[in-house]
Design an enzyme around this catalytic site. Structure first.
Site, PDB file in Angstrom:
ATOM      1  N   ASP A   1       0.794  -1.235   0.000  1.00 40.58           N
ATOM      2  CA  ASP A   1       0.000   0.000   0.000  1.00 40.58           C
ATOM      3  C   ASP A   1       0.826   1.285   0.000  1.00 40.58           C
ATOM      4  O   ASP A   1       0.291   2.367   0.271  1.00 40.58           O
ATOM      5  CB  ASP A   1      -0.950   0.010   1.213  1.00 40.58           C
ATOM      6  CG  ASP A   1      -2.119  -0.932   0.998  1.00 40.58           C
ATOM      7  OD1 ASP A   1      -2.664  -0.961  -0.115  1.00 40.58           O
ATOM      8  OD2 ASP A   1      -2.494  -1.636   1.962  1.00 40.58           O
TER       9      ASP A   1
ATOM     10  N   ASP B   1      -6.816  -3.894  -5.950  1.00 37.93           N
ATOM     11  CA  ASP B   1      -6.451  -2.588  -5.377  1.00 37.93           C
ATOM     12  C   ASP B   1      -5.006  -2.203  -5.706  1.00 37.93           C
ATOM     13  O   ASP B   1      -4.643  -1.033  -5.756  1.00 37.93           O
ATOM     14  CB  ASP B   1      -6.584  -2.601  -3.841  1.00 37.93           C
ATOM     15  CG  ASP B   1      -7.752  -3.408  -3.318  1.00 37.93           C
ATOM     16  OD1 ASP B   1      -8.181  -4.352  -4.001  1.00 37.93           O
ATOM     17  OD2 ASP B   1      -8.223  -3.099  -2.223  1.00 37.93           O
TER      18      ASP B   1
HETATM   19  N1  GLY Z   1      -7.329  -1.463  -0.290  1.00 38.47           N
HETATM   20  C1  GLY Z   1      -8.321  -1.854   0.623  1.00 38.47           C
HETATM   21  C2  GLY Z   1      -9.701  -1.396   0.322  1.00 38.47           C
HETATM   22  O1  GLY Z   1     -10.015  -0.863  -0.708  1.00 38.47           O
HETATM   23  O2  GLY Z   1     -10.526  -1.599   1.193  1.00 38.47           O
END
Ligand code: GLY
Length: 400
Positions: free
Chosen positions: A116, A175
């Site tokens: 992330d 994601d």
């Molecule tokens: N990346 C985690 C979400 O979108 O909840």
């Protein structure tokens, strides 16, 4: 005479009725929404000033602020939104708060345990660097980009999202497409083609394995670390393994739009257009265009909406509208405009001083995980403000 007067009165009332039904011009919708964002986020910054090292995350069921440490994936969104508000207002208060909150995320540049880092460092330091040119921000990001690419798995062709869990050896979630903008920035900044190659490999592998024939996406695709082959296609935050989890679809749309912008490769534009068409033609996308938390949630229309999925999708569609022919672009912009109008309505937009100083209400973090259900979230706020500024830019350049 009397008949004439009656006709005049009827005409007058008709004119008033038409004027009252006409939607407010987008300039006004944007101005009003950003005014709310400014008020909310200055107050939020004042609250957060008293909580060193923490960043806002959401509200709990009693309406109390939930904060997060810098290693939570959403840490960069609050500073990022403050930077956007500084860009809009040029008010030093926003710049100073943005700096202070951005600094709280710095230590994550060494974090090799998560994918992330794009969210965490590019939304915060990336916007800060874009707006101030502060060289120290560049150094933080380059260290962070180095950390992120340690998660690239050549055998698989992807950056690993989560560490192995739930029996998944190498889980990659849709994601993860959102981290590539950060790495493409590192490529442009250093000229080191390793970043470019990783982004293209990740995007191509994700096209191959993450998408169904209708261009909906699985949330999680896990790979065998030895053979590099797909071992599972499942969900973590969606309704079911075969469903279309709403935020995941928006991440995919946004990710391929960015990859087309950054590489000029037509296959990414095609992918983004296919995803957009899947979403905007979906029978379960409501009239007001804010998705239910999952497009296949079982009790639609009695299911929660996810404002974050709507805001991310709006921002992506606005950008994508600039890469396609006029007619298609208008189709995308009409949906984005409707989404922004809905998010700017009292149903979603906070009243100043309410909603714990967040901007938007009604997002869903993880319904299956019973976490952050029907709450404000910093990433809904970030992409909403981003989309408002993008739309405002189009208006300013008279592109619409
Ligand atoms: N990346 C985690 C979400 O979108 O909840």
């Amino acid at each position: 005479m009397i008949i004439n007067d009656i006709i005049k009165v009827i005409v007058l009332f008709s004119v008033i009725a038409v004027a009252c039904n006409r939607p407010a011009p987008m300039e006004k919708v944007i101005e009003k929404s950003l005014a709310v964002a400014e008020k909310q986020y200055i107050q939020m910054a004042e609250v957060m000033k008293q909580k060193p090292d923490l960043l806002p995350r959401t509200l709990d069921t009693a309406g109390n602020l939930v904060t997060a440490k810098s290693n939570w994936w959403t840490a960069g969104f609050f500073p990022g939104t403050l930077w956007y508000l500084y860009e809009y207002t040029r008010d030093e208060k926003f710049r100073d708060y943005a700096r202070e909150m951005t600094a709280r995320v710095e230590k994550e540049k060494f974090n090799r345990g998560t994918h992330d880092l794009g969210f965490m460092l590019y939304c915060s330091f990336g916007n800060g660097f874009r707006l101030t040119g502060d060289e120290s921000y560049k150094d933080v990001m380059l260290t962070g980009a180095q950390s992120l690419i340690t998660r690239f798995r050549p055998k698989v062709g992807c950056i690993q999202s989560w560490n192995s869990r739930r029996g998944w050896q190498c889980p990659v979630i849709i994601d993860n497409m959102m981290n590539l903008e950060f790495l493409m920035w590192a490529f442009k900044t250093t000229g080191d083609s390793v970043y470019y190659k990783i982004c293209v490999s990740h995007s191509d592998t994700t096209i191959k394995n993450h998408f169904r024939p209708d261009y909906s996406t699985w949330h999680v695709v896990s790979y065998d670390t030895i053979t590099g082959k797909v071992e599972a296609k499942q969900t973590a935050q969606g309704y079911s393994d075969e469903s279309a989890w709403a935020r995941g679809q928006s991440w995919g749309l946004y990710g391929y739009t960015v990859m087309y912008r950054e590489t000029g490769l037509e296959r990414y534009l095609e992918q983004a257009k296919h995803i957009a068409d899947f979403l905007i033609n979906h029978p379960n996308l409501p009239e007001d265009k804010i998705p239910y938390w999952d497009y296949n949630a079982p009790n639609i229309p009695n299911e929660l909406r996810d404002a974050s999925a709507g805001a991310i999708m709006a921002s992506a569609l606005i950008e994508l509208s600039g890469y396609v022919d006029k007619e298609t672009g208008k189709k995308y912009l009409d949906v984005a405009e409707k989404q922004l109008r809905t998010l700017a309505s009292p149903e979603y937009l906070a009243k100043p001083g309410e909603n714990g100083n967040f901007i938007l209400k009604h997002s869903v973090g993880s319904l299956p995980g019973k976490s952050e259900v029907d709450v404000p979230l910093t990433y809904a706020d970030y992409y909403f403000v981003e989309a408002l500024l993008r739309y405002k830019n189009l208006l300013k350049n008279q592109q619409i």
